[in-house]
Design an enzyme around this catalytic site. Structure first.
Site, PDB file in Angstrom:
ATOM      1  N   CYS A   1       5.344   2.252 -31.072  1.00 21.51           N
ATOM      2  CA  CYS A   1       6.585   2.008 -30.346  1.00 21.51           C
ATOM      3  C   CYS A   1       7.316   0.869 -31.046  1.00 21.51           C
ATOM      4  O   CYS A   1       6.717   0.127 -31.818  1.00 21.51           O
ATOM      5  CB  CYS A   1       6.281   1.640 -28.898  1.00 21.51           C
ATOM      6  SG  CYS A   1       7.745   1.708 -27.833  1.00 21.51           S
TER       7      CYS A   1
ATOM      8  N   CYS B   1      12.825   0.572 -26.950  1.00 21.82           N
ATOM      9  CA  CYS B   1      11.785   1.279 -27.697  1.00 21.82           C
ATOM     10  C   CYS B   1      12.336   2.036 -28.903  1.00 21.82           C
ATOM     11  O   CYS B   1      11.585   2.699 -29.623  1.00 21.82           O
ATOM     12  CB  CYS B   1      11.037   2.238 -26.769  1.00 21.82           C
ATOM     13  SG  CYS B   1      10.286   1.378 -25.363  1.00 21.82           S
TER      14      CYS B   1
ATOM     15  N   LYS C   1       5.160   9.438 -19.336  1.00 25.05           N
ATOM     16  CA  LYS C   1       5.242   7.992 -19.148  1.00 25.05           C
ATOM     17  C   LYS C   1       6.469   7.681 -18.298  1.00 25.05           C
ATOM     18  O   LYS C   1       7.590   8.030 -18.656  1.00 25.05           O
ATOM     19  CB  LYS C   1       5.342   7.303 -20.502  1.00 25.05           C
ATOM     20  CG  LYS C   1       5.524   5.797 -20.405  1.00 25.05           C
ATOM     21  CD  LYS C   1       5.466   5.149 -21.777  1.00 25.05           C
ATOM     22  CE  LYS C   1       5.747   3.658 -21.676  1.00 25.05           C
ATOM     23  NZ  LYS C   1       5.691   3.009 -22.989  1.00 25.05           N
TER      24      LYS C   1
ATOM     25  N   ARG D   1       5.020  -6.686 -20.061  1.00 22.85           N
ATOM     26  CA  ARG D   1       6.211  -7.121 -20.797  1.00 22.85           C
ATOM     27  C   ARG D   1       6.223  -8.622 -21.004  1.00 22.85           C
ATOM     28  O   ARG D   1       6.789  -9.113 -21.984  1.00 22.85           O
ATOM     29  CB  ARG D   1       7.477  -6.606 -20.108  1.00 22.85           C
ATOM     30  CG  ARG D   1       7.587  -5.094 -20.273  1.00 22.85           C
ATOM     31  CD  ARG D   1       8.837  -4.508 -19.673  1.00 22.85           C
ATOM     32  NE  ARG D   1       8.740  -3.051 -19.648  1.00 22.85           N
ATOM     33  CZ  ARG D   1       9.546  -2.262 -18.954  1.00 22.85           C
ATOM     34  NH1 ARG D   1      10.520  -2.794 -18.235  1.00 22.85           N
ATOM     35  NH2 ARG D   1       9.384  -0.962 -18.986  1.00 22.85           N
TER      36      ARG D   1
ATOM     37  N   ARG E   1      14.819   1.153 -19.115  1.00 20.09           N
ATOM     38  CA  ARG E   1      14.281   2.223 -19.945  1.00 20.09           C
ATOM     39  C   ARG E   1      14.459   3.613 -19.324  1.00 20.09           C
ATOM     40  O   ARG E   1      13.808   4.565 -19.723  1.00 20.09           O
ATOM     41  CB  ARG E   1      12.793   1.985 -20.195  1.00 20.09           C
ATOM     42  CG  ARG E   1      12.454   0.672 -20.862  1.00 20.09           C
ATOM     43  CD  ARG E   1      11.198   0.837 -21.721  1.00 20.09           C
ATOM     44  NE  ARG E   1      10.464  -0.388 -21.975  1.00 20.09           N
ATOM     45  CZ  ARG E   1      10.878  -1.359 -22.783  1.00 20.09           C
ATOM     46  NH1 ARG E   1      12.040  -1.287 -23.387  1.00 20.09           N
ATOM     47  NH2 ARG E   1      10.111  -2.423 -22.986  1.00 20.09           N
TER      48      ARG E   1
ATOM     49  N   GLU F   1       6.905  17.513 -19.982  1.00 21.68           N
ATOM     50  CA  GLU F   1       6.685  16.505 -21.030  1.00 21.68           C
ATOM     51  C   GLU F   1       5.333  16.741 -21.722  1.00 21.68           C
ATOM     52  O   GLU F   1       5.223  16.649 -22.943  1.00 21.68           O
ATOM     53  CB  GLU F   1       6.707  15.090 -20.429  1.00 21.68           C
ATOM     54  CG  GLU F   1       8.088  14.553 -20.097  1.00 21.68           C
ATOM     55  CD  GLU F   1       8.875  14.120 -21.346  1.00 21.68           C
ATOM     56  OE1 GLU F   1       8.340  14.203 -22.471  1.00 21.68           O
ATOM     57  OE2 GLU F   1      10.033  13.691 -21.177  1.00 21.68           O
TER      58      GLU F   1
ATOM     59  N   LYS G   1       0.911   7.988 -17.362  1.00 19.51           N
ATOM     60  CA  LYS G   1       1.018   6.536 -17.269  1.00 19.51           C
ATOM     61  C   LYS G   1       2.180   6.159 -16.374  1.00 19.51           C
ATOM     62  O   LYS G   1       3.274   6.686 -16.581  1.00 19.51           O
ATOM     63  CB  LYS G   1       1.224   5.974 -18.672  1.00 19.51           C
ATOM     64  CG  LYS G   1       1.490   4.492 -18.702  1.00 19.51           C
ATOM     65  CD  LYS G   1       1.790   4.043 -20.096  1.00 19.51           C
ATOM     66  CE  LYS G   1       2.251   2.605 -20.028  1.00 19.51           C
ATOM     67  NZ  LYS G   1       2.768   2.117 -21.248  1.00 19.51           N
TER      68      LYS G   1
ATOM     69  N   SER H   1      -0.780  -2.654 -16.613  1.00 15.85           N
ATOM     70  CA  SER H   1      -0.873  -4.087 -16.331  1.00 15.85           C
ATOM     71  C   SER H   1      -0.636  -4.439 -14.861  1.00 15.85           C
ATOM     72  O   SER H   1      -1.380  -5.224 -14.280  1.00 15.85           O
ATOM     73  CB  SER H   1       0.101  -4.849 -17.226  1.00 15.85           C
ATOM     74  OG  SER H   1       1.421  -4.390 -17.026  1.00 15.85           O
TER      75      SER H   1
ATOM     76  N   TYR I   1      -7.383  -2.707 -18.582  1.00 18.41           N
ATOM     77  CA  TYR I   1      -7.666  -4.117 -18.848  1.00 18.41           C
ATOM     78  C   TYR I   1      -8.950  -4.542 -18.150  1.00 18.41           C
ATOM     79  O   TYR I   1      -9.475  -5.618 -18.407  1.00 18.41           O
ATOM     80  CB  TYR I   1      -6.472  -4.989 -18.402  1.00 18.41           C
ATOM     81  CG  TYR I   1      -5.193  -4.527 -19.063  1.00 18.41           C
ATOM     82  CD1 TYR I   1      -4.921  -4.861 -20.384  1.00 18.41           C
ATOM     83  CD2 TYR I   1      -4.285  -3.689 -18.394  1.00 18.41           C
ATOM     84  CE1 TYR I   1      -3.772  -4.401 -21.016  1.00 18.41           C
ATOM     85  CE2 TYR I   1      -3.139  -3.226 -19.013  1.00 18.41           C
ATOM     86  CZ  TYR I   1      -2.884  -3.581 -20.325  1.00 18.41           C
ATOM     87  OH  TYR I   1      -1.766  -3.106 -20.950  1.00 18.41           O
TER      88      TYR I   1
END
Ligand code: PBG
Length: 327
Positions: free
Chosen positions: A121, A131, A196, A206, A218, A234, A249, A275, A314
């Site tokens: 990206c 992006c 996404k 971010r 976005r 998609e 996602k 995140s 994470y």
């Protein structure tokens, strides 16, 4: 139909041994990919405030970190880079000596068997934070494709094992597949961030990746959270363009989309436990409002139950250590 009292569902819940045998979904360290944020400098291990336990790490500290990850039985890492400089076309993303390219070399040397996945990206590398390339105030799809393909190839040339385009440009998987094939790299797989969403759950990332768009948002390229049929289109498109693995996602607010994708496509399916999903758990746990370990295991099990084969999280290192000795 057998019913109560002949049927008692509690019979198979009484003993832990029976509960274990009748368990339908399991978490294993081998389900996970762990994201890493790499930066320039030396001796840097800087905490990312909204993501406790995650760090910006310089290359000299990477070998130890990936050694630990490999020892936990986690099969792969997903790399994000913090470049020294940003510009309108995200040059740092495809610089052969860029931060990601250098990180790949360090990791492949330290832990050759650990899968190195790269996020393809431009947003971490552009000064405007979008992006793709901006033309006339808009993110230009087709001009961006070439730069994404160039980025992916530079990752592969540095030693990446799997490239994961996440810019949500139409045709990005095809552009990357063609470029890799023409460069004599037909065996490198692509994991498409196929479905996404334009999600508020990316907020902490971010901050971590310093990739907040400097104007607008976005929504002209990432998906509307209200849509699931479009997610199937998609994914279909990514597969048609040559994706080997597809992704949904975020994960937790999109379990229905994961389930639909699982039922519809016989492709390996990844889900990104992003995140914001991580930070919510960490923050509530820090306050003592929830018990982090069981709540994390429950959430991640739900992602697997919904149908994901692979979870990018994470929490991967913590989960892998919790699972040690139990598998
Ligand atoms: C790059 C990218 C983003 C994430 C992964 N790759 C940010 C975004 O699209 O704004 C988010 C990951 C996370 O929140 O954990 N485009």
């Amino acid at each position: 139909m057998v019913s109560f009292p002949a049927m008692r569902l509690r019979r198979i819940r009484e003993l832990e041994s029976i509960r274990k045998l009748t368990r339908e979904t399991r978490l294993s360290s081998s389900n996970f990919i762990y994201p890493l944020f790499v930066s320039h400098g030396t001796g840097i291990k800087e905490p990312i405030e909204p993501m406790p336990g995650c760090y910006h790490m310089s290359l000299d500290l990477l070998a130890e970190e990936v050694g630990e990850i490999a020892n936990l039985g986690i099969p792969g890492v997903l790399l994000f880079g913090l470049p020294a400089e940003k510009d309108p076309t995200g040059t740092g993303a495809y610089d052969p000596e860029g931060i990601i390219q250098e990180a790949i070399k360090v990791i492949k040397k330290a832990t050759p068997d650990l899968l190195v996945v790269t996020d393809v990206c431009l947003c971490e590398y552009t000064d405007h934070g979008h992006c793709g390339v901006i033309d006339n105030g808009k993110v230009d799809n087709d001009q961006t494709l070439e730069l994404l393909a160039r980025s992916a190839l530079s990752h592969v040339e540095a030693g990446a094992d799997l490239v994961a385009p996440s810019a949500m440009m139409d045709g990005q998987v095809r552009a990357i597949r063609e470029t890799l094939d023409n460069a004599g790299e037909p065996t490198i797989p692509i994991m498409g961030y196929a479905a996404k969403y334009a999600s508020s759950f990316y907020g902490p990332f971010r901050v971590a990746a310093d990739s907040t768009p400097q104007f607008g948002d976005r929504r002209s390229y990432q998906m509307d959270p209200a849509n699931s049929r479009m997610a199937m289109r998609e994914i279909e498109t990514d597969i048609a363009e040559g994706a080997d693995i597809v992704m949904v996602k975020p994960a937790l607010a999109y379990l229905d989309v994961i389930r639909q994708a699982r039922d519809k496509f016989d492709y390996p399916l990844a889900a990104y436990n992003v995140s914001g999903e991580f930070s919510l758990v960490k923050a509530a746990a820090e306050k003592g409002w929830v018990d982090e370990k069981p709540i994390t295991m429950e959430l991640l099990t739900a992602i697997r139950r919904a149908g994901a084969d692979i979870i990018i999280s994470y929490h991967a290192k913590e989960v892998a250590s919790w699972l040690q000795g139990q598998e």
